[in-house]
Write a protein that holds these residues in place. Structure first.
Motif, PDB file in Angstrom:
ATOM      1  N   TYR A  76      46.838  37.475  43.044  1.00 35.60           N
ATOM      2  CA  TYR A  76      47.956  37.948  42.230  1.00 35.60           C
ATOM      3  C   TYR A  76      48.653  36.752  41.604  1.00 35.60           C
ATOM      4  O   TYR A  76      48.981  35.778  42.287  1.00 35.60           O
ATOM      5  N   PHE A  77      48.863  36.847  40.292  1.00 35.82           N
ATOM      6  CA  PHE A  77      49.565  35.794  39.564  1.00 35.82           C
ATOM      7  C   PHE A  77      50.741  36.417  38.828  1.00 35.82           C
ATOM      8  O   PHE A  77      50.599  37.430  38.138  1.00 35.82           O
ATOM      9  N   LEU A  78      51.916  35.811  39.005  1.00 37.22           N
ATOM     10  CA  LEU A  78      53.107  36.187  38.249  1.00 37.22           C
ATOM     11  C   LEU A  78      53.733  34.929  37.690  1.00 37.22           C
ATOM     12  O   LEU A  78      53.988  33.975  38.427  1.00 37.22           O
ATOM     13  N   GLU A  79      53.963  34.907  36.407  1.00 39.48           N
ATOM     14  CA  GLU A  79      54.510  33.743  35.722  1.00 39.48           C
ATOM     15  C   GLU A  79      55.720  33.185  36.464  1.00 39.48           C
ATOM     16  O   GLU A  79      56.647  33.919  36.802  1.00 39.48           O
ATOM     17  N   GLU A  80      55.691  31.889  36.764  1.00 43.65           N
ATOM     18  CA  GLU A  80      56.799  31.142  37.380  1.00 43.65           C
ATOM     19  C   GLU A  80      57.099  31.522  38.827  1.00 43.65           C
ATOM     20  O   GLU A  80      57.997  30.959  39.436  1.00 43.65           O
ATOM     21  N   ALA A  81      56.344  32.445  39.404  1.00 41.62           N
ATOM     22  CA  ALA A  81      56.752  32.948  40.713  1.00 41.62           C
ATOM     23  C   ALA A  81      55.649  32.925  41.760  1.00 41.62           C
ATOM     24  O   ALA A  81      55.832  32.366  42.846  1.00 41.62           O
ATOM     25  N   VAL A  82      54.511  33.527  41.480  1.00 37.77           N
ATOM     26  CA  VAL A  82      53.484  33.724  42.508  1.00 37.77           C
ATOM     27  C   VAL A  82      52.113  33.403  41.943  1.00 37.77           C
ATOM     28  O   VAL A  82      51.788  33.786  40.817  1.00 37.77           O
ATOM     29  N   GLU A  83      51.305  32.736  42.726  1.00 32.70           N
ATOM     30  CA  GLU A  83      49.880  32.553  42.445  1.00 32.70           C
ATOM     31  C   GLU A  83      49.197  32.380  43.794  1.00 32.70           C
ATOM     32  O   GLU A  83      49.025  31.268  44.280  1.00 32.70           O
ATOM     33  N   ALA A  84      48.821  33.497  44.409  1.00 34.89           N
ATOM     34  CA  ALA A  84      48.349  33.438  45.788  1.00 34.89           C
ATOM     35  C   ALA A  84      47.457  34.642  46.097  1.00 34.89           C
ATOM     36  O   ALA A  84      47.547  35.674  45.423  1.00 34.89           O
ATOM     37  N   PRO A  85      46.616  34.527  47.120  1.00 36.43           N
ATOM     38  CA  PRO A  85      45.830  35.682  47.569  1.00 36.43           C
ATOM     39  C   PRO A  85      46.719  36.673  48.293  1.00 36.43           C
ATOM     40  O   PRO A  85      47.648  36.288  49.008  1.00 36.43           O
ATOM     41  N   GLU A  86      46.451  37.957  48.100  1.00 37.84           N
ATOM     42  CA  GLU A  86      47.188  39.026  48.777  1.00 37.84           C
ATOM     43  C   GLU A  86      46.197  40.050  49.307  1.00 37.84           C
ATOM     44  O   GLU A  86      44.995  39.968  49.013  1.00 37.84           O
ATOM     45  N   TYR A  87      46.700  41.023  50.071  1.00 33.74           N
ATOM     46  CA  TYR A  87      45.844  42.058  50.634  1.00 33.74           C
ATOM     47  C   TYR A  87      46.409  43.437  50.336  1.00 33.74           C
ATOM     48  O   TYR A  87      47.628  43.643  50.351  1.00 33.74           O
ATOM     49  N   VAL A  88      45.505  44.362  50.072  1.00 32.75           N
ATOM     50  CA  VAL A  88      45.905  45.743  49.831  1.00 32.75           C
ATOM     51  C   VAL A  88      46.533  46.313  51.106  1.00 32.75           C
ATOM     52  O   VAL A  88      46.028  46.103  52.209  1.00 32.75           O
ATOM     53  N   VAL A  89      47.650  47.039  50.936  1.00 33.44           N
ATOM     54  CA  VAL A  89      48.249  47.801  52.037  1.00 33.44           C
ATOM     55  C   VAL A  89      48.003  49.275  51.722  1.00 33.44           C
ATOM     56  O   VAL A  89      48.808  49.916  51.028  1.00 33.44           O
ATOM     57  N   PRO A  90      46.893  49.861  52.191  1.00 30.19           N
ATOM     58  CA  PRO A  90      46.622  51.275  51.913  1.00 30.19           C
ATOM     59  C   PRO A  90      47.743  52.131  52.503  1.00 30.19           C
ATOM     60  O   PRO A  90      47.943  52.127  53.726  1.00 30.19           O
ATOM     61  N   TRP A  91      48.468  52.835  51.658  1.00 29.03           N
ATOM     62  CA  TRP A  91      49.733  53.411  52.077  1.00 29.03           C
ATOM     63  C   TRP A  91      49.590  54.403  53.228  1.00 29.03           C
ATOM     64  O   TRP A  91      50.315  54.334  54.220  1.00 29.03           O
ATOM     65  N   GLU A  92      48.689  55.369  53.115  1.00 26.81           N
ATOM     66  CA  GLU A  92      48.571  56.379  54.163  1.00 26.81           C
ATOM     67  C   GLU A  92      48.114  55.767  55.484  1.00 26.81           C
ATOM     68  O   GLU A  92      48.537  56.193  56.553  1.00 26.81           O
ATOM     69  N   ALA A  93      47.275  54.763  55.411  1.00 33.57           N
ATOM     70  CA  ALA A  93      46.856  54.075  56.634  1.00 33.57           C
ATOM     71  C   ALA A  93      48.038  53.358  57.272  1.00 33.57           C
ATOM     72  O   ALA A  93      48.226  53.397  58.496  1.00 33.57           O
ATOM     73  N   PHE A  94      48.850  52.717  56.448  1.00 34.91           N
ATOM     74  CA  PHE A  94      50.030  52.026  56.959  1.00 34.91           C
ATOM     75  C   PHE A  94      51.032  53.010  57.553  1.00 34.91           C
ATOM     76  O   PHE A  94      51.586  52.789  58.635  1.00 34.91           O
ATOM     77  N   ARG A  95      51.271  54.114  56.861  1.00 32.71           N
ATOM     78  CA  ARG A  95      52.212  55.114  57.362  1.00 32.71           C
ATOM     79  C   ARG A  95      51.771  55.658  58.716  1.00 32.71           C
ATOM     80  O   ARG A  95      52.577  55.803  59.651  1.00 32.71           O
ATOM     81  N   ALA A  96      50.470  55.962  58.839  1.00 30.77           N
ATOM     82  CA  ALA A  96      49.956  56.484  60.103  1.00 30.77           C
ATOM     83  C   ALA A  96      50.064  55.447  61.218  1.00 30.77           C
ATOM     84  O   ALA A  96      50.402  55.781  62.359  1.00 30.77           O
ATOM     85  N   LEU A  97      49.773  54.203  60.898  1.00 35.56           N
ATOM     86  CA  LEU A  97      49.874  53.143  61.896  1.00 35.56           C
ATOM     87  C   LEU A  97      51.327  52.941  62.325  1.00 35.56           C
ATOM     88  O   LEU A  97      51.618  52.729  63.509  1.00 35.56           O
ATOM     89  N   ALA A  98      52.253  53.020  61.373  1.00 34.54           N
ATOM     90  CA  ALA A  98      53.668  52.846  61.689  1.00 34.54           C
ATOM     91  C   ALA A  98      54.152  53.920  62.659  1.00 34.54           C
ATOM     92  O   ALA A  98      55.027  53.669  63.499  1.00 34.54           O
ATOM     93  N   GLU A  99      53.603  55.119  62.561  1.00 33.55           N
ATOM     94  CA  GLU A  99      53.987  56.194  63.478  1.00 33.55           C
ATOM     95  C   GLU A  99      53.695  55.825  64.927  1.00 33.55           C
ATOM     96  O   GLU A  99      54.426  56.235  65.836  1.00 33.55           O
TER      97      GLU A  99
END
Length: 465
Positions: free
Chosen positions: A379-402
């Motif tokens: 992910y690259f954002l002008e003046e702010a970020v240039e770094a590797p990131e990871y997908v947070v699959p929402w439903e998987a995260f919600r279920a795990l948070a439970e």
């Protein structure tokens, strides 16, 4: 006179031993370094082996560091340009103002009516949200943690400046350089004193019934996606969050929206003619909406090679083929593809003039990221970020948070937050003071490119139950 002198000469002559070895013959210049062709080749091979070994060690070290150290190094090198620069000279000042307003909105929405709140800010960065908490007039204690030690120093400096201006009317704050995904936060004295439950997580009935920490809110702004590098880190992150929160405490944050990522992936595969429709059917969804986690799979199953089909049985494939036969056919197909000039799927990217998202390799044709860990993109954002990131699959995260007694209360994309809160009696005028929209006319000052970049994110709130 001649006698003594003659005696001294004889004495010196007698000191020379007739048995002394003759002087060693000197070699011609360069003769000592002469090597045969075989010797030179052997030396070259040894040097090559040393270089290869050093490269392997470097690769192993980089792999063991993971994204955490890469991101830490990046943020340590990002300069602190100051508020005036961000509001005047920044190329994305509209986006910065918009995102900051969204964070203020989510803080105000869930801060509640209590006083003397204790806040734990995971991934606090340079302390950019300190003023937002101060504006609420409800905070007693703020603890900021971030893996980038340079950012922590800048956060401390920012807090010290706020102290001078506040004349003693500022909440107490402490800052720590800490990896909040790979390390236990209970080692930090102030967090231990406030209270953190080491038993937070699935399977601990006693902790679920009586356990809990002492913090009223845990916040994680634009950083939680780094935890989804692995299942271990994601669970470590949730254990820190749930363990720190008291019952009724709130967990708020902003992260990239996996719905956007899935949509882009599906569009890409449709354009390539490789899209796969969901054939599971509604009945399967109703039976179990929980994700398949990496720990549920066998060690020898490669999810990247099985995204389009169910996991094969050990003894026989779905079509009745034996494993060895299937492997042989698969290898033959791969060889045929290579002969035909076909290659593995290459990455793809999208974005505009100020931001860019790029997947470097394989992506799921149906847009469903499973198992939900390790789906890396840049992910690259002008003046702010240039770094590797990871997908947070929402439903998987919600279920795990439970599993960590975190119940979802709120989730909205940034643009919907604006539509919902822009006319709020407090947040509306705040948007003008922050430069999100023009005073009087109400015209939005954020450009279309900036709004497009903001659409990449959504915000959420979970309650500790």
């Amino acid at each position: 006179m001649a006698g003594p002198e003659h005696g001294r000469k004889r004495a010196r002559s007698a000191s020379r031993s007739p048995s002394r070895s003759p002087p060693r013959q000197r070699k011609r210049p360069g003769a000592a370094s002469r090597l045969s062709v075989a010797d030179r080749e052997a030396a070259r091979q040894r040097q090559l082996q040393r270089e290869q070994e050093e490269e392997r060690r470097a690769q192993q070290e980089a792999a063991s560091r993971g994204v955490h150290d890469v991101v830490k190094q990046f943020y340590n090198t990002v300069p602190e340009r100051g508020r005036d620069w961000r509001q005047t000279d920044s190329k994305i000042k509209g986006l910065r103002s918009f995102n900051n307003w969204v964070k203020s909105s989510i803080i105000q929405k869930f801060i509640g009516d209590e006083r003397n709140l204790k806040i734990l800010d995971i991934g606090c960065g340079k302390g950019g949200d300190l003023q937002k908490w101060q504006a609420s007039r409800k905070v007693e204690l703020y603890v900021g943690c971030d893996p980038a030690d340079v950012s922590i120093k800048q956060a401390k400096d920012r807090y010290a400046q706020m102290q001078k201006k506040s004349r003693g009317r500022l909440f107490h704050a402490e800052f720590y350089a800490k990896d909040c995904f790979g390390e236990w936060l209970g080692d930090i004295p102030i967090i231990k004193d406030v209270g953190i439950d080491p038993g937070a997580g699935p399977g601990n009935v006693m902790s679920q019934r009586w356990g809990g920490g002492g913090f009223d809110m845990v916040t994680m702004m634009f950083c939680m996606h780094y935890a989804f590098e692995s299942e271990e880190k994601a669970k470590g992150m949730l254990k820190n969050v749930a363990g720190s929160l008291k019952k009724g405490g709130r967990f708020i944050g902003c992260i990239p929206n996996s719905d956007v990522l899935s949509t882009k992936v599906i569009e890409h595969h449709k354009a390539q003619g490789t899209a796969v429709e969901d054939t599971n059917g509604a009945a399967d969804d109703e039976k179990d909406d929980r994700p398949t986690f990496a720990s549920d799979d066998e060690d020898d199953w490669d999810p990247e090679k099985s995204l389009d089909s169910p996991k094969p049985n050990d003894s026989e494939h779905a079509d009745g083929e034996k494993p060895d036969e299937a492997k042989g056919k698969k290898k033959q197909q791969a060889d045929d593809d290579q002969e035909d000039g076909e290659v593995e799927e290459e990455g793809f990217q999208w974005g505009n003039g100020i931001y860019r998202v790029k997947f470097p390799g394989k992506t799921p044709p149906d847009g469903t990221f499973r198992p939900p860990y390790g789906w890396k993109y840049s992910y690259f954002l002008e003046e702010a970020v240039e770094a590797p990131e990871y997908v947070v699959p929402w439903e998987a995260f919600r279920a795990l948070a439970e599993d960590y007694n975190l119940e979802l209360q709120y989730r909205k994309p940034f643009r919907e937050v604006w539509d919902e809160q822009k006319d709020d009696p407090e947040l509306g005028p705040l948007s003008e003071r922050m430069g999100v929209r023009e005073r009087g006319s109400g015209r939005l000052l954020t450009t279309e490119e900036e709004l497009d970049a903001a659409d990449f994110y959504h915000t959420f709130c979970f309650y500790k139950v």
